[in-house]
Motif scaffolding. Structure first.
Motif, PDB file in Angstrom:
ATOM      1  N   ALA A 181      36.724  42.766  46.670  1.00  6.84           N
ATOM      2  CA  ALA A 181      36.533  41.917  45.488  1.00  6.84           C
ATOM      3  C   ALA A 181      35.442  42.476  44.591  1.00  6.84           C
ATOM      4  N   PHE A 182      34.373  42.995  45.192  1.00  4.56           N
ATOM      5  CA  PHE A 182      33.271  43.554  44.407  1.00  4.56           C
ATOM      6  C   PHE A 182      33.734  44.775  43.611  1.00  4.56           C
ATOM      7  N   ARG A 183      34.528  45.642  44.244  1.00  2.81           N
ATOM      8  CA  ARG A 183      35.039  46.818  43.536  1.00  2.81           C
ATOM      9  C   ARG A 183      35.915  46.399  42.357  1.00  2.81           C
ATOM     10  N   LEU A 184      36.788  45.432  42.579  1.00  3.67           N
ATOM     11  CA  LEU A 184      37.671  44.975  41.513  1.00  3.67           C
ATOM     12  C   LEU A 184      36.867  44.304  40.400  1.00  3.67           C
ATOM     13  N   GLN A 185      35.896  43.500  40.801  1.00  2.00           N
ATOM     14  CA  GLN A 185      35.028  42.823  39.831  1.00  2.00           C
ATOM     15  C   GLN A 185      34.364  43.814  38.895  1.00  2.00           C
ATOM     16  N   LYS A 186      33.798  44.869  39.444  1.00  7.94           N
ATOM     17  CA  LYS A 186      33.089  45.848  38.626  1.00  7.94           C
ATOM     18  C   LYS A 186      34.053  46.664  37.763  1.00  7.94           C
ATOM     19  N   ASP A 187      35.235  46.919  38.286  1.00 12.71           N
ATOM     20  CA  ASP A 187      36.251  47.626  37.501  1.00 12.71           C
ATOM     21  C   ASP A 187      36.646  46.795  36.286  1.00 12.71           C
ATOM     22  N   TYR A 188      36.899  45.502  36.486  1.00 14.91           N
ATOM     23  CA  TYR A 188      37.282  44.631  35.375  1.00 14.91           C
ATOM     24  C   TYR A 188      36.137  44.446  34.388  1.00 14.91           C
ATOM     25  N   TYR A 189      34.927  44.354  34.911  1.00 11.92           N
ATOM     26  CA  TYR A 189      33.751  44.202  34.042  1.00 11.92           C
ATOM     27  C   TYR A 189      33.625  45.395  33.098  1.00 11.92           C
ATOM     28  N   LYS A 190      33.815  46.585  33.638  1.00 13.48           N
ATOM     29  CA  LYS A 190      33.681  47.788  32.813  1.00 13.48           C
ATOM     30  C   LYS A 190      34.838  47.920  31.831  1.00 13.48           C
ATOM     31  N   ARG A 191      36.044  47.583  32.276  1.00 10.95           N
ATOM     32  CA  ARG A 191      37.233  47.780  31.433  1.00 10.95           C
ATOM     33  C   ARG A 191      37.428  46.674  30.403  1.00 10.95           C
ATOM     34  N   TYR A 192      37.086  45.443  30.775  1.00  2.90           N
ATOM     35  CA  TYR A 192      37.411  44.307  29.918  1.00  2.90           C
ATOM     36  C   TYR A 192      36.197  43.616  29.299  1.00  2.90           C
ATOM     37  N   GLY A 193      34.992  44.058  29.642  1.00  6.90           N
ATOM     38  CA  GLY A 193      33.794  43.436  29.081  1.00  6.90           C
ATOM     39  C   GLY A 193      33.204  42.388  29.993  1.00  6.90           C
ATOM     40  N   ILE A 194      34.045  41.585  30.621  1.00  8.31           N
ATOM     41  CA  ILE A 194      33.633  40.638  31.657  1.00  8.31           C
ATOM     42  C   ILE A 194      34.756  40.554  32.684  1.00  8.31           C
ATOM     43  N   THR A 195      34.406  40.216  33.917  1.00 12.71           N
ATOM     44  CA  THR A 195      35.399  40.103  34.984  1.00 12.71           C
ATOM     45  C   THR A 195      36.432  39.036  34.660  1.00 12.71           C
ATOM     46  N   LEU A 196      35.987  37.943  34.067  1.00  8.82           N
ATOM     47  CA  LEU A 196      36.885  36.847  33.715  1.00  8.82           C
ATOM     48  C   LEU A 196      38.083  37.340  32.919  1.00  8.82           C
ATOM     49  N   GLY A 250      39.429  40.292  32.781  1.00 10.76           N
ATOM     50  CA  GLY A 250      40.332  41.057  33.623  1.00 10.76           C
ATOM     51  C   GLY A 250      41.166  40.167  34.527  1.00 10.76           C
ATOM     52  N   MET A 251      40.556  39.144  35.087  1.00 14.77           N
ATOM     53  CA  MET A 251      41.275  38.228  35.964  1.00 14.77           C
ATOM     54  C   MET A 251      42.339  37.441  35.196  1.00 14.77           C
ATOM     55  N   MET A 252      42.044  37.090  33.958  1.00 12.58           N
ATOM     56  CA  MET A 252      43.018  36.379  33.138  1.00 12.58           C
ATOM     57  C   MET A 252      44.199  37.279  32.792  1.00 12.58           C
ATOM     58  N   ILE A 253      43.910  38.510  32.387  1.00 11.34           N
ATOM     59  CA  ILE A 253      44.964  39.423  31.946  1.00 11.34           C
ATOM     60  C   ILE A 253      45.790  39.930  33.124  1.00 11.34           C
ATOM     61  N   GLU A 254      45.107  40.329  34.198  1.00 10.60           N
ATOM     62  CA  GLU A 254      45.796  40.966  35.317  1.00 10.60           C
ATOM     63  C   GLU A 254      46.404  39.975  36.312  1.00 10.60           C
ATOM     64  N   HIS A 255      45.847  38.763  36.383  1.00  8.86           N
ATOM     65  CA  HIS A 255      46.282  37.829  37.433  1.00  8.86           C
ATOM     66  C   HIS A 255      46.596  36.428  36.931  1.00  8.86           C
TER      67      HIS A 255
END
Length: 243
Positions: free
Chosen positions: A63-78, A80-85
């Motif tokens: 979860a931590f790896r995914l969180q940081k990936d989304y944070y870097k790619r999308y600006g915030i993890t939220l 990324g979670m909305m778009i990807e899931h």
């Protein structure tokens, strides 16, 4: 407070923008209005990881790896979670901001420095108004700001998205050429600089060790960063004195 940079890739670099014309002062919140080493955001970071792990049924490490990936790619993890899931934001935003704000202490000196700046003072944050209110209350800065523009006002599209800055400027009738932006992430200053704002990167004080990703600490030499400071109070006092 300022690192002088006159040459970039063998070419003369433009002089940094000044503050004489500034009438709107825009501040990021987390790790900008309070020092990085407080690590208040570390609490939020851990709760984001826990939420991602629970929502996707992942181990904390995954979860931590995914969180940081989304944070870097999308600006915030939220985002990324909305778009990807397809995650809805309300429960997430409520959960991750249930933290202990006691590490923050009142900062009357910073409040006085902000008060000396002529014009409006606004907060532009990827957090929520509730989180911003709690931070400003603990710092004793609530009365020094006119408005908070948060992730909900940004329609859940975070900095550094150009659309977010456009929404912010329109909502508060900010003229970019007469505004300054203070941020702890260099990438979040690129669009403001393109729009004409004077930009200031707030970096960790001295040799303080902080819990950040390497990329988060980069960018102080970027052409879209006009000024760099590790002492926000001293910087603001110098700007006010020059005015």
């Amino acid at each position: 407070m300022r690192e002088c940079r006159n040459v970039m890739d063998g070419r003369a670099r433009p002089a940094p923008r000044a503050f004489g014309q500034v009438e709107t002062w825009v501040f990021d919140l987390d790790n900008t209005l309070y020092p990085h080493h407080v690590n208040l955001w570390q609490q939020v970071d851990a709760r984001i990881r826990d939420y991602v792990a629970s929502f996707l049924k992942l181990t904390n490490e995954a979860a931590f790896r995914l969180q940081k990936d989304y944070y870097k790619r999308y600006g915030i993890t939220l985002r990324g979670m909305m778009i990807e899931h397809g995650m809805t934001p309300d429960n997430f935003l409520d959960y991750v901001h249930q933290i202990d704000y006691s590490p923050l202490e009142p900062n009357a000196t910073l409040g006085a420095a902000i008060e000396q700046l002529p014009g409006r003072k606004l907060i532009l944050t990827n957090g929520t108004t509730g989180h911003a209110g709690a931070v400003l209350e603990r710092l004793g800065l609530r009365d020094h700001f006119d408005h908070v523009f948060d992730i909900v006002a940004a329609e859940l599209e975070p900095k550094p998205s150009p659309a977010t800055y456009a929404r912010f400027l329109q909502a508060h009738a900010v003229e970019p050429g007469r505004a300054a932006m203070f941020e702890d992430l260099a990438r979040n200053l690129e669009v403001p600089h393109e729009l004409g704002m004077t930009t200031v990167l707030v970096v960790p004080a001295g040799a303080r060790e902080v819990l950040r990703e390497d990329w988060e600490l980069e960018g102080r030499d970027a052409p879209h960063v006009d000024h760099v400071t590790d002492d926000l109070v001293g910087f603001l006092q110098a700007v006010a004195a020059a005015r």
